[in-house]
Scaffold this motif. Structure first.
Motif, short mmCIF file in Angstrom:
data_model
loop_
_atom_site.label_atom_id
_atom_site.label_comp_id
_atom_site.label_asym_id
_atom_site.label_seq_id
_atom_site.Cartn_x
_atom_site.Cartn_y
_atom_site.Cartn_z
N THR A 657 0.83 -1.20 0.00
CA THR A 657 0.00 0.00 0.00
C THR A 657 0.87 1.26 0.00
O THR A 657 0.58 2.23 -0.69
CB THR A 657 -0.96 0.02 1.21
N GLY A 658 1.96 1.22 0.76
CA GLY A 658 2.83 2.39 0.82
C GLY A 658 3.51 2.66 -0.51
O GLY A 658 3.57 3.80 -0.97
N LEU A 661 0.89 3.89 -3.06
CA LEU A 661 0.48 5.28 -2.87
C LEU A 661 1.58 6.23 -3.34
O LEU A 661 1.30 7.27 -3.94
CB LEU A 661 0.16 5.55 -1.39
N GLN A 662 2.82 5.85 -3.06
CA GLN A 662 3.93 6.70 -3.45
C GLN A 662 3.94 6.90 -4.98
O GLN A 662 4.11 8.01 -5.46
CB GLN A 662 5.23 6.04 -2.99
N THR A 696 -5.90 9.35 -0.74
CA THR A 696 -5.57 7.93 -0.66
C THR A 696 -6.81 7.07 -0.89
O THR A 696 -7.85 7.32 -0.29
CB THR A 696 -4.97 7.63 0.72
#
Lengths: 769, 455
Positions: A657-658, A661-662, A696
């Motif tokens: 997820t990180g 999103l980045q 997000t």
């Protein structure tokens, strides 16, 4: 029921509470009495000849230390993959913000005054600021042709491939630079030692890269330099190469001033000067049969490397190796070049060249689907690489799950088919809020490219101190969780509880070189190396017990943390205690031994087995667009990954997820360019915008697990994989929502507006036919 | 100067310069290094602490304004040996990766749970929108907050006593010539009379950023944020009186504003994140006189006036006449903006504020538009349109207004309204794009009016 006690469980991260309570110390949190502050005098010109420095005589220069290129005691290069990046420029200034001189002062105010009291004198030269200008090579930035590196991959017969094709699909796809925006800026603290050495504490990913850069540039013996890792506030590749500069600069000032020197960037200096993801321009040409099967592919991939090499060579390698995507391509011709320009050098960023390659590949796939009248998902399913197929660089895929499995699961989980059709038909209703859904499928080779992992000579040490097993590696925890996952591997292998294992922060005095913390290699390869260290520890203790009990070592069984001895059993902990009591320090080392290959990597022909394991990801982006304001907002993103065995489900999910999103930031928000004076267009966090909570999407995440025989407990690399897929999936969803075809990322509102304006009814018809 | 602070339940005194930032007091003087600096400009939230019960970014609070306050930092919650349940939830739910945003994120979550003990996801996302995390994708942070909420964390938050005996700073004689912390508005006005041209420091969310960037050197200042007179918010006979130091958060939370000036409330919650909204003032937003200001756009459409006060008395001026050009107002030496007066909207009137930023939170407007409309039957009796971000200062769209007033509001008018507004504005950058959006938003406003009228 899992056969493991610890692997596969989401144990709390070992550094969680110290971070949650603010006790964790980052480099800026160290209190050092008598510490000076370092600063950098920079070029304000993108290209020119440095004539000297105009120093204001009214400033008392004895209050500070001023260093230029002639003060560099060793070689005036920061060693990375090539020695071309000067510690301080001597003559040719090649980019705006390039370091020309260093100043150390007793406090921040004096430093500010000193920096204001000196001006570099630069005779300006015309500058090459864009990829195209760099490629033209009318202005020489690097070598004769401004090509920092070039690689080619060929397979099959490309000419015949295109002749045999029914349809040819071409496109040019571009991505802009992306800033890492790790929350903790770059920072280093150099302390001069009485013996002339240096102890440098800094926010970093690769302690031994920094170590070798410092000894070369500062001319110090290896044993006089120690590099220590404090808690590190995010890296994402941005702390792979740049900390070497930070360490050399602060180290030089510490040696020259005789004081500890702190060099910590504020946010604006960090954005203006540090590396970015390479901007790219990729020309794609694909030949397909009417049924959608790919026959031929020609790719010409350009990356903008900026003024010096940094890591561009290896970034480019990964780019070209991933350029044909997760597909079976019988005839291929791939050419990749990194072009030098008079801009701040670009460098490593999570994904390492693969995201740009996949962006072009997946966009061209969507274009082909449009032209063939196929659904993008079906076109992909038709062409995904399967077990037994060969990549264009000659490696035969020997993995069961992979592209098809993740894609099918993601299509199902996201409701892609129903939504794609529905959104398609809803366009005609002309609603203010339009919806769109799009997907991509990607893979990411784990670890170093080619024979890197075999040649690296990674070592992990395991010792037993204060009744605790310590796993000692130069792999750092920069947030991804290796200081939890490596102890999990050790605890599982030794059969001891988690609280019996720690992974201390890297310090080159203490830890062996397990390699840099890059290339999604830590869990997979350093994990496997740590496992090897555990095996050696187990047999070392077995030998010890055998001697004690006077029996052959082979008669001693080890299972679940316990040695079965003649006439009883003994825990490994107890065995270790006894060993220490009798023989003193207990340790064992592990090394990485890769599988034998009958198709080993050949650097010269750039072919062979490029990676020991591939991780796979399907990304589905479901978004909405406000037709009044051209705002595109992702609502739900589905990520289905095959990353070998998932060792820690929560951390693994967080990586996906990180990372997604980045890179979603690059899909539509993170808009950056080079201005005419060679600086970045956004230099603060109020103008370089990364996703907030409100930007997000809802995440749907699923894993398919096929344990990889070459990774720690079956793990494959996961860190970079999520950065490869979201940008093309986002743009594909925009196709669905708006019936436009975006070829650039970020797809900002203004760009969408232009695409919609350009879409006259005639043009739309032409695009479909 | 000497100031007192209550930090994590302990009374602390400091001897510092008036413009020393709160973050530096915490990190350098107290060695409370859990408070992190990620940008120094209020854009990342890593330095968030809770001051007098409000989430603030400690990089934007000068010591002169922290004086006498009660501050909670991450160190005040718990230790790794004895963590607070919210810290445990963050650690165990996977909400922590690199840890640099974590202390600020935990304090923002603490402030959120104090306000909303049982928050829904929408509330969590909104209240954490000023805190950037670059690692996690936020999901596990929401889960940690949810877990703490389930455990009753919000209900258990008790008011924290402020132990400070002295609220005001005591300046050195030399500082006392340049820095002022008046006890009353009257005293502030007297000071201004004696020191005309003294910079006025309200919430500091703009000025402190300029100080950080080296564009402004505040070697003198009059602090006014603490003056209760400037936080008054009330309905007078025919207008709404908004004190100049009323914050965006106060606007957003005021039932009066939400009922009568919903466009102003909507605008207030779209500027900055929660920590900025707790400090940003309506007067400051006007006096900064920047094209990117959002509140002035609404206030122009609502035909607001400002009350300018000096030791000699007060004068009232229309906002339109007050803001002269970029970074310049009609404020005379010795004056400060005491309040903003907004005429009561007519019964049945409509108002709206639209913002197109570059992302969903914590962002400057690319396009902003406010509208106020009175209808007579189906005819436009009165219309005021104002746009921001596209000219050096926000401005009214008077040509468009003139073209539409008196016309029948129907569907064919929408396109006419849109193109008139597009024509009238002249953005320097992204010209066509912004013109188009502005037209679209004007059209959307009328369309929404028509839709509700039709019902």
């Amino acid at each position: 029921m899992s056969k493991f006690k610890i692997i596969g469980k989401s144990v709390p991260r070992l550094d969680g509470l110290e971070k949650a309570t603010g006790e964790a110390r980052f480099v800026g949190d160290y209190e050092v009495p008598g510490c000076w502050v370092g600063g950098i005098l920079r070029s304000q010109t993108p290209h020119g000849i440095l004539k000297g420095f105009a120093k204001d005589p009214s400033f008392d220069w004895s209050r500070v230390v001023f260093a230029t290129a002639s003060d560099v005691p060793g070689e005036n290069f920061v060693h990375i993959v090539r020695d071309d990046y000067p510690v301080l420029t001597k003559k040719y200034v090649k980019y705006t913000t390039e370091a020309l001189a260093l100043i150390a002062a007793p406090d921040a105010r004096t430093l500010e005054e000193a920096l204001a009291a000196v001006q570099p004198e630069i005779e300006p030269l015309p500058a090459a600021l864009t990829l195209d200008e760099g490629l033209e090579a009318k202005i020489k930035v690097w070598g004769e042709d401004n090509i920092l590196d070039e690689y080619r991959i060929q397979c099959g017969d490309i000419t015949k491939g295109f002749e045999d094709s029914d349809v040819i699909v071409e496109g040019v796809y571009e991505t802009g630079p992306q800033e890492h925006m790790y929350l903790e800026t770059q920072g280093a603290l150099s302390v001069p030692l009485p013996d002339g050495g240096l102890e440098i504490t800094l926010s970093l990913q690769c302690p031994y890269y920094v170590h070798s850069a410092v000894i070369q540039a500062l001319g110090l013996p290896a044993d006089k330099v120690s590099i220590r890792q404090p808690t590190t506030g995010g890296g994402f590749g941005g702390k792979e190469d740049y900390p070497s500069m930070m360490a050399v600069w602060s180290g030089l000032l510490a040696l020259k001033s005789g004081h500890p020197v702190r060099l910590i960037y504020d946010r604006s200096e960090d954005i203006r000067t540090t590396t970015k993801r390479h901007p790219s321009k990729v020309r794609h040409k694909m030949g397909l049969k009417k049924d959608g099967s790919i026959v031929a592919m020609e790719v010409d991939l350009l990356l903008d490397g900026g003024a010096y090499t940094t890591l561009s060579r290896v970034v480019l390698q990964r780019s070209v190796l991933h350029a044909a995507g997760a597909y079976r391509v019988p005839n291929a011709s791939i050419r990749g070049r990194v072009v030098a320009t008079n801009t701040p050098p670009t460098g490593a960023f999570r994904g390492f060249g693969a995201p740009q390659a996949f962006f072009a590949m997946e966009r061209n796939m969507d274009k082909a689907a449009r032209i063939l009248g196929m659904d993008p998902a079906d076109l992909r399913l038709k062409n995904v690489i399967r077990k037994g197929d060969r990549f264009p660089f000659g490696q035969t895929l020997n993995e069961e799950a992979g592209a098809e499995a993740v894609l099918r699961r993601a299509i199902e989980l996201s409701g892609y088919r129903e939504k794609r059709a529905r959104y398609d038909s809803e366009r005609a209703l002309n609603k203010r809020i339009r919806r769109g859904i799009g997907l991509s499928v990607v893979m990411h080779g784990g670890g170093f490219t080619g024979s890197g992992e075999d040649n690296m000579g990674s070592i992990v040490k395991l010792d037993f101190v204060d009744d605790t097993f310590r796993v000692l590696a130069s792999s750092v925890d920069m947030g991804q969780g290796s200081a939890t996952v490596l102890p999990m591997i050790v605890a599982e292998a030794l059969g001891v509880p988690m609280d019996q294992v720690v992974a201390p922060p890297a310090d080159t005095v203490l830890v062996p070189n397990s390699g840099p913390t890059v290339a999604s290699r830590t869990t997979m390869f350093v994990g496997a190396t740590a496992y090897d260290a555990c095996r050696n520890m187990v047999s070392k203790l077995a030998d010890f017990l055998a001697a004690e009990h006077n029996c052959p070592p082979a008669s001693i069984l080890f299972e679940g943390g316990t040695y079965k001895l003649p006439g009883g059993q003994l825990s490994i902990l107890e065995a270790a205690r006894r060993f220490v009591a009798k023989h003193g320090p207990l340790f064992a080392e592990g090394t990485y031994k890769g599988p034998e290959s009958d198709n080993p990597w050949d650097e010269k022909s750039f072919s062979g087995d490029a990676y020991k394991g591939y991780a796979w990801l399907a990304t589905v982006v479901d978004l909405e667009v406000d037709m009044d304001t051209y705002e595109a907002n992702p609502l739900e993103v589905t990520l289905v990954a095959e990353v070998g065995r998932v060792l820690h489900p929560i951390l693994a999910r967080g990586q996906l997820t990180g990372g997604a999103l980045q890179i979603l930031g690059l899909a539509h928000l993170e808009d950056l360019s080079i201005t005419s004076d060679g600086t970045y267009s956004a230099t603060h966090m109020n103008s370089y915008l990364v996703p907030t909570t409100l930007d997000t999407p809802k995440w749907t995440v699923d894993f398919i697990e096929e344990p990889c025989p070459y990774g720690g407990y079956g793990a494959k690399g996961i860190g970079e994989l999520p950065c490869d897929g979201s940008v093309p999936a986002f743009l594909s969803a925009l196709d669905n929502a708006l019936d436009v075809f975006a070829e650039k990322a970020p797809a900002t509102g203004e760009y969408l507006y232009e695409l919609l304006e350009a879409k006259s009814p005639q043009k739309a018809k032409a695009a479909i036919s | 100067m000497k100031i007192e602070l209550t930090v994590n339940g302990m009374l602390r005194s400091f001897e510092v310069g008036p413009m020393t930032r709160l973050i530096d007091l915490l990190r350098d003087d107290l060695r409370h290094t859990g408070t992190k600096e990620g940008c120094g400009e209020g854009e990342c939230g890593a330095c968030s602490v809770i001051m007098d019960g409000q989430l603030v970014t400690s990089c934007l609070i000068p010591a002169i304004q922290a004086s006498g306050s009660e501050v909670l930092t991450v160190e005040g919650l718990g230790t790794s040996q004895n963590p607070d349940p919210l810290q445990t939830a963050f650690s165990e739910e996977g909400a922590i990766h690199c840890g640099f945003c974590t202390p600020g994120m935990i304090l923002a979550s603490h402030a959120l749970l104090a306000k909303h003990p049982e928050p829904d996801l929408k509330t969590i996302r909104r209240e954490l929108s000023g805190n950037i995390c670059r690692c996690t994708g936020y999901e596990k942070i929401y889960e940690a907050v949810n877990r703490a909420a389930r455990e009753g964390y919000g209900q258990d938050i008790k008011p924290r006593p402020n132990l400070c005996v002295q609220k005001a700073p005591s300046f050195t004689p030399e500082e006392a010539e340049r820095y002022f912390y008046p006890a009353t508005l009257a005293e502030a006005l007297k000071t201004l009379q004696q020191h005309p041209g003294l910079p006025i420091l309200a919430g500091g969310t703009d000025l402190m950023v300029d100080v950080k960037g080296g564009r402004l050197h505040l070697d003198k200042a009059l602090a006014v944020f603490h003056l209760p007179e400037l936080h008054e918010l009330r309905q007078d006979d025919n207008c709404i009186h908004i004190g100049s130091c009323v914050t965006n958060d106060e606007l957003d939370n005021s039932p009066l504003i939400n009922e009568l000036l919903p466009s102003l409330a909507a605008c207030a919650r779209q500027c900055g994140g929660p920590a900025i909204q707790n400090r940003a003032t309506i007067g400051g937003n006007i006096c900064t006189a920047s094209g990117a200001g959002d509140l002035p756009v609404v206030l122009l459409a609502l035909d607001a006036s400002v009350i300018l006060a000096s030791a000699d008395g007060e004068e009232r001026m229309r906002l339109e006449d007050f803001v002269l050009r970029y970074r310049q107002t009609a404020l005379k030496p010795g004056q400060l903006v005491k309040a903003i007066l907004v005429p009561l909207p007519a019964k049945g009137s409509r108002q709206v504020f639209f913002k197109r930023g570059s992302r969903k939170a914590l962002t400057l407007s690319r396009v902003s538009l406010a509208a106020y409309l009175e209808l007579e039957e189906d005819k436009i009796r009165l219309l005021r349109l104002a746009a921001g971000s596209m000219s050096p200062i926000p401005r009214r769209l008077k040509e468009t207004e003139a073209e539409l007033i008196g016309k029948k509001l129907d569907r064919p008018l929408l396109e006419k309204a849109a193109s008139a507004a597009s024509r009238e504005i002249s953005p320097r950058k992204q010209t066509h794009y912004r013109k188009k959006i502005t037209g679209n938003l004007v059209s959307r406003f009328f369309e929404e009016v028509l839709e509700t009228a039709g019902k």
